[in-house]
Design a protein around this motif. Structure first.
Motif, PDB file in Angstrom:
ATOM      1  N   TRP A   1       0.819  -1.222   0.000  1.00 54.01           N
ATOM      2  CA  TRP A   1       0.000   0.000   0.000  1.00 54.01           C
ATOM      3  C   TRP A   1       0.848   1.266   0.000  1.00 54.01           C
ATOM      4  CZ3 TRP A   1      -3.818  -1.993   4.267  1.00 54.01           C
ATOM      5  CH2 TRP A   1      -4.858  -2.714   3.652  1.00 54.01           C
ATOM      6  N   PHE A   2       1.853   1.317   0.883  1.00 50.69           N
ATOM      7  CA  PHE A   2       2.576   2.573   1.122  1.00 50.69           C
ATOM      8  C   PHE A   2       4.077   2.473   0.894  1.00 50.69           C
ATOM      9  CE2 PHE A   2      -0.999   2.340   4.236  1.00 50.69           C
ATOM     10  CZ  PHE A   2      -1.824   3.254   3.599  1.00 50.69           C
ATOM     11  N   GLY A   3       4.621   1.281   0.712  1.00 46.11           N
ATOM     12  CA  GLY A   3       6.058   1.121   0.520  1.00 46.11           C
ATOM     13  C   GLY A   3       6.439   1.254  -0.945  1.00 46.11           C
ATOM     14  N   THR A   4       7.076   0.242  -1.473  1.00 47.71           N
ATOM     15  CA  THR A   4       7.471   0.284  -2.882  1.00 47.71           C
ATOM     16  C   THR A   4       6.282   0.120  -3.821  1.00 47.71           C
ATOM     17  OG1 THR A   4       7.887  -2.100  -2.894  1.00 47.71           O
ATOM     18  CG2 THR A   4       9.743  -0.660  -2.370  1.00 47.71           C
ATOM     19  N   ARG A   5       5.174  -0.420  -3.304  1.00 43.23           N
ATOM     20  CA  ARG A   5       3.976  -0.722  -4.097  1.00 43.23           C
ATOM     21  C   ARG A   5       4.195  -1.909  -5.029  1.00 43.23           C
ATOM     22  NH1 ARG A   5      -0.895   0.789  -3.454  1.00 43.23           N
ATOM     23  NH2 ARG A   5      -1.310   1.595  -5.550  1.00 43.23           N
ATOM     24  N   LEU A   6       5.297  -2.620  -4.881  1.00 48.03           N
ATOM     25  CA  LEU A   6       5.563  -3.817  -5.660  1.00 48.03           C
ATOM     26  C   LEU A   6       4.947  -5.032  -4.974  1.00 48.03           C
ATOM     27  CD1 LEU A   6       9.314  -3.193  -6.591  1.00 48.03           C
ATOM     28  CD2 LEU A   6       7.369  -3.159  -8.164  1.00 48.03           C
ATOM     29  N   PRO A   7       4.720  -6.123  -5.705  1.00 52.36           N
ATOM     30  CA  PRO A   7       4.121  -7.323  -5.102  1.00 52.36           C
ATOM     31  C   PRO A   7       5.135  -8.091  -4.263  1.00 52.36           C
ATOM     32  CG  PRO A   7       4.588  -7.710  -7.414  1.00 52.36           C
ATOM     33  CD  PRO A   7       4.893  -6.263  -7.166  1.00 52.36           C
ATOM     34  N   LEU A   8       5.485  -7.534  -3.115  1.00 54.20           N
ATOM     35  CA  LEU A   8       6.493  -8.108  -2.224  1.00 54.20           C
ATOM     36  C   LEU A   8       5.841  -8.679  -0.971  1.00 54.20           C
ATOM     37  CD1 LEU A   8       9.117  -5.239  -2.406  1.00 54.20           C
ATOM     38  CD2 LEU A   8       9.505  -7.564  -3.227  1.00 54.20           C
ATOM     39  N   VAL A   9       6.252  -9.877  -0.595  1.00 50.61           N
ATOM     40  CA  VAL A   9       5.863 -10.454   0.692  1.00 50.61           C
ATOM     41  C   VAL A   9       6.967 -10.132   1.685  1.00 50.61           C
ATOM     42  CG1 VAL A   9       5.464 -12.591   1.962  1.00 50.61           C
ATOM     43  CG2 VAL A   9       4.459 -12.283  -0.314  1.00 50.61           C
ATOM     44  N   ILE A  10       6.611  -9.584   2.833  1.00 49.84           N
ATOM     45  CA  ILE A  10       7.583  -9.219   3.858  1.00 49.84           C
ATOM     46  C   ILE A  10       7.496 -10.250   4.984  1.00 49.84           C
ATOM     47  CG2 ILE A  10       8.401  -7.417   5.409  1.00 49.84           C
ATOM     48  CD1 ILE A  10       8.523  -6.685   2.453  1.00 49.84           C
ATOM     49  N   GLY A  11       8.539 -11.056   5.124  1.00 49.70           N
ATOM     50  CA  GLY A  11       8.536 -12.128   6.118  1.00 49.70           C
ATOM     51  C   GLY A  11       9.760 -12.092   6.998  1.00 49.70           C
ATOM     52  N   GLY A  12      10.037 -13.209   7.669  1.00 47.95           N
ATOM     53  CA  GLY A  12      11.194 -13.307   8.543  1.00 47.95           C
ATOM     54  C   GLY A  12      12.485 -13.403   7.756  1.00 47.95           C
ATOM     55  N   SER A  13      13.598 -13.107   8.435  1.00 42.45           N
ATOM     56  CA  SER A  13      14.901 -13.071   7.784  1.00 42.45           C
ATOM     57  C   SER A  13      15.888 -13.967   8.514  1.00 42.45           C
ATOM     58  CB  SER A  13      15.437 -11.637   7.743  1.00 42.45           C
ATOM     59  OG  SER A  13      16.770 -11.603   7.285  1.00 42.45           O
ATOM     60  N   TYR A  14      16.677 -14.724   7.727  1.00 45.97           N
ATOM     61  CA  TYR A  14      17.733 -15.544   8.313  1.00 45.97           C
ATOM     62  C   TYR A  14      18.873 -14.693   8.844  1.00 45.97           C
ATOM     63  CZ  TYR A  14      15.450 -19.445   5.906  1.00 45.97           C
ATOM     64  OH  TYR A  14      14.537 -20.379   5.482  1.00 45.97           O
ATOM     65  N   ALA A  15      18.959 -13.432   8.415  1.00 42.95           N
ATOM     66  CA  ALA A  15      20.055 -12.566   8.865  1.00 42.95           C
ATOM     67  C   ALA A  15      20.021 -12.332  10.366  1.00 42.95           C
ATOM     68  CB  ALA A  15      19.984 -11.222   8.130  1.00 42.95           C
ATOM     69  N   PHE A  16      18.847 -12.483  10.986  1.00 39.65           N
ATOM     70  CA  PHE A  16      18.711 -12.213  12.420  1.00 39.65           C
ATOM     71  C   PHE A  16      18.979 -13.444  13.281  1.00 39.65           C
ATOM     72  CE2 PHE A  16      16.311  -8.988  10.243  1.00 39.65           C
ATOM     73  CZ  PHE A  16      16.532  -7.835  10.975  1.00 39.65           C
ATOM     74  N   VAL A  17      19.239 -14.591  12.651  1.00 35.26           N
ATOM     75  CA  VAL A  17      19.411 -15.819  13.432  1.00 35.26           C
ATOM     76  C   VAL A  17      20.659 -15.754  14.303  1.00 35.26           C
ATOM     77  CG1 VAL A  17      19.871 -18.300  13.253  1.00 35.26           C
ATOM     78  CG2 VAL A  17      18.098 -17.248  11.831  1.00 35.26           C
ATOM     79  N   ILE A  18      21.779 -15.266  13.759  1.00 35.71           N
ATOM     80  CA  ILE A  18      23.036 -15.241  14.522  1.00 35.71           C
ATOM     81  C   ILE A  18      22.936 -14.354  15.757  1.00 35.71           C
ATOM     82  CG2 ILE A  18      25.468 -14.550  14.427  1.00 35.71           C
ATOM     83  CD1 ILE A  18      25.538 -15.535  11.549  1.00 35.71           C
ATOM     84  N   PRO A  19      22.521 -13.076  15.648  1.00 38.46           N
ATOM     85  CA  PRO A  19      22.399 -12.280  16.877  1.00 38.46           C
ATOM     86  C   PRO A  19      21.328 -12.808  17.817  1.00 38.46           C
ATOM     87  CG  PRO A  19      21.517 -11.072  15.002  1.00 38.46           C
ATOM     88  CD  PRO A  19      22.216 -12.265  14.450  1.00 38.46           C
ATOM     89  N   THR A  20      20.275 -13.412  17.277  1.00 32.51           N
ATOM     90  CA  THR A  20      19.232 -13.960  18.135  1.00 32.51           C
ATOM     91  C   THR A  20      19.761 -15.134  18.954  1.00 32.51           C
ATOM     92  OG1 THR A  20      17.490 -13.276  16.605  1.00 32.51           O
ATOM     93  CG2 THR A  20      16.950 -15.012  18.161  1.00 32.51           C
ATOM     94  N   ILE A  21      20.499 -16.019  18.301  1.00 33.44           N
ATOM     95  CA  ILE A  21      21.088 -17.148  19.036  1.00 33.44           C
ATOM     96  C   ILE A  21      22.068 -16.647  20.087  1.00 33.44           C
ATOM     97  CG2 ILE A  21      22.617 -19.147  18.791  1.00 33.44           C
ATOM     98  CD1 ILE A  21      21.286 -19.763  16.164  1.00 33.44           C
TER      99      ILE A  21
END
Length: 539
Positions: free
Chosen positions: A96-116
């Motif tokens: 609606w308000f971001g890029t307006r492209l058909p993007l699904v915004i989900g979880g990221s593997y990039a956060f696994v290391i600091p989370t662990i």
């Protein structure tokens, strides 16, 4: 300069048959581009297909984190529903308000290391030694929430204050090639290696997806489109039934536990643990706690998520039949991505937000990039996250089946990056060096950091500051991040005084899209609804 040769022919063919293919600023052959919508029945099934593709990452991240945090199947089911609920909200906000492209915004593997790292430091706290497993889970979640909430403001600042727009204005097609290519290729570990954990169901799924989407449609003129667009649905349904038959027949009764977990359809234990109805709400795990070191590590993960999301956004714009995304629209999308991470921290998903690579690949597989379809998929995310039993049933699909889909979907994102080579001069040795060196380092450096971590239990950087070690580990474990650092630096510094540098990098092809209003086509894809652009002239 266009690259690629025309098709071969006999000696009698015209010379024009051997002319290079023309450069296409918008990808041809897209059946439904961003603003268009297929029929409602098709749109609903396509939206459900996007929802299915999202489930893989949504299940993998909680399955990795929850046991380390002391949680069980109930906590895992609750975290999956929370992650899915927030993904639905963030997907709607981005479309609606971001890029307006058909993007699904989900979880990221990039956060696994600091989370662990946060989980391990929490578990080593003597004050928590006598807590119950559920209490340890909640304490870990509160620490993760606090770090995510603070780090999200860094992510929002990158976008909303225009810092990422500066980067995008200097980004050329040459530098975009390794960024987008390794955004897809860098996730190879989640493809065939995961499929191979249960070859008897993973390989048939892979073969079915390829046959239904690539080989059968040209042979079936009337029904080929249906097979092409719904290859994922047909493949998952058939192979899931096959896996259920193998499970019921006792094919895995005497197999090792690791094989049973990967192959059996009754080992996720999500269905029994999930409630019938549960609505996730902010701060459901308690009041967040904040630690400065954890926050800095999360900021590094936010930066990696921004980089990888940029690669996914560029791929989605290409497969959406859109023009190259203007820098102002890209930075707007990154700002809303930061707001999505803020929501993830407030609700307690255990992971920040990123643009889903697999869903961007699905745009290329189906050749349908309708914004409305992705918004329908967000509705499915919200619906099944609240109705826990139904969502848990779908989330119990064996992961090797999802890995088979990723082998195709990640490959589409990778090929989207290679497609930008058409804008570059591949006869230039400068171009060859930047491409080859950035791609090689983008694969080689993360491999070194990952292997070092697996062998030694810690990263190559082992100073007394754990947060600094985590920052380096997070950044240099991301192939797309390493590749764009190398490619962007070399493209902006190598042989700048040479007259052909700008043309060799393809900058002249994207010059007209630097400003939002410079090309009339940009407004068709990226304009905000309700005439909101007049309130945000810089966006």
């Amino acid at each position: 300069m266009a690259v690629g040769g025309g098709g071969g022919g006999d000696d009698g063919d015209k010379v024009d048959d051997f002319a290079p293919f023309p450069v296409k600023e918008e990808l041809p052959g897209v059946d439904f581009c961003v603003p268009s919508t297929p029929s409602w029945p098709q749109a609903i099934f396509l939206g459900f297909q996007h929802y299915l593709v999202t489930l893989g990452t949504t299940v993998i991240i909680p399955s990795t984190l929850v046991p380390l945090m002391g949680g069980g199947n109930v906590e895992k089911a609750e975290l999956i529903s929370t992650l899915l609920f927030v993904a639905g909200i963030n997907t709607l906000l981005q479309t609606w308000f971001g890029t307006r492209l058909p993007l699904v915004i989900g979880g990221s593997y990039a956060f696994v290391i600091p989370t662990i790292s946060i989980v391990l430091s929490t578990n080593n706290n003597k004050n928590y030694a006598f807590l119950s497993p559920h209490q340890r889970f909640k304490q870990s979640m509160r620490a993760i929430q606090g770090a995510l909430i603070v780090a999200s403001f860094f992510q929002m600042a990158i976008g909303l204050f225009g810092f990422w727009r500066i980067f995008a204005r200097f980004l050329s097609p040459l530098a975009a090639v390794p960024l987008v290519t390794l955004t897809g290729l860098g996730l190879y570990a989640h493809g065939f290696p995961q499929l191979a954990k249960c070859v008897e169901i993973g390989l048939p799924a892979l073969v079915m997806v390829v046959l239904l989407s690539q080989f059968l449609p040209p042979l079936m003129k009337s029904k080929g489109i249906i097979l092409d667009r719904f290859a994922v649905l047909f493949s998952v349904a058939v192979v899931w039934v096959f896996a259920e038959i193998l499970t019921v027949s006792g094919a895995y009764d005497n197999k090792p536990p690791s094989t049973q977990i990967s192959c059996r359809t009754d080992r996720s234990r999500l269905l029994g643990a999930a409630p019938w109805i549960r609505v996730p709400y902010p701060f459901q795990w308690g009041r967040p706690t904040v630690d400065a070191g954890d926050t800095f590590a999360m900021m590094a993960a936010c930066f990696v998520a921004v980089v990888e999301s940029t690669g996914t956004i560029i791929a989605a714009s290409r497969y959406g039949g859109a023009t190259p995304i203007p820098p102002s629209v890209l930075t707007r999308g990154i700002g809303w991505l930061g707001f999505g991470t803020l929501l993830a921290g407030a609700f307690g998903t255990g992971s920040g937000s990123t643009a889903s690579v697999e869903n961007a690949g699905l745009l290329g597989l189906t050749r349908i990039a309708s914004r409305r379809v992705v918004q329908i998929s967000a509705g499915f995310m919200l619906f099944f996250s609240v109705l826990g039993k139904f969502g848990a049933l779908l989330a119990s699909i064996p992961l090797p089946i999802m890995a088979a889909l990723y082998c195709v979907l990640f490959a589409y994102v990778c090929s989207a990056g290679l497609g930008f080579l058409q804008f570059c001069n591949l006869n230039s040795f400068r171009t060859k060096f930047i491409l080859g060196f950035s791609l090689f380092m983008g694969l080689s450096v993360p491999q070194y950091f990952t292997e070092y971590l697996l062998v030694s239990g810690r990263g190559p950087a082992h100073t007394g500051a754990i947060w600094f070690n985590n920052i380096l580990q997070v950044i240099f474990s991301s192939p797309a991040t390493v590749a764009i650092i190398v490619a962007f630096f070399l493209d902006c510094t190598h042989s700048l005084r040479h007259s052909s540098t700008r043309r060799d990098s393809g900058r002249h092809w994207w010059r007209k899209f630097r400003n939002f209003d410079q090309d009339d086509r940009s407004g068709e894809f990226y304009s905000l609804p309700y005439n909101l652009n007049r309130f945000f002239p810089s966006f």
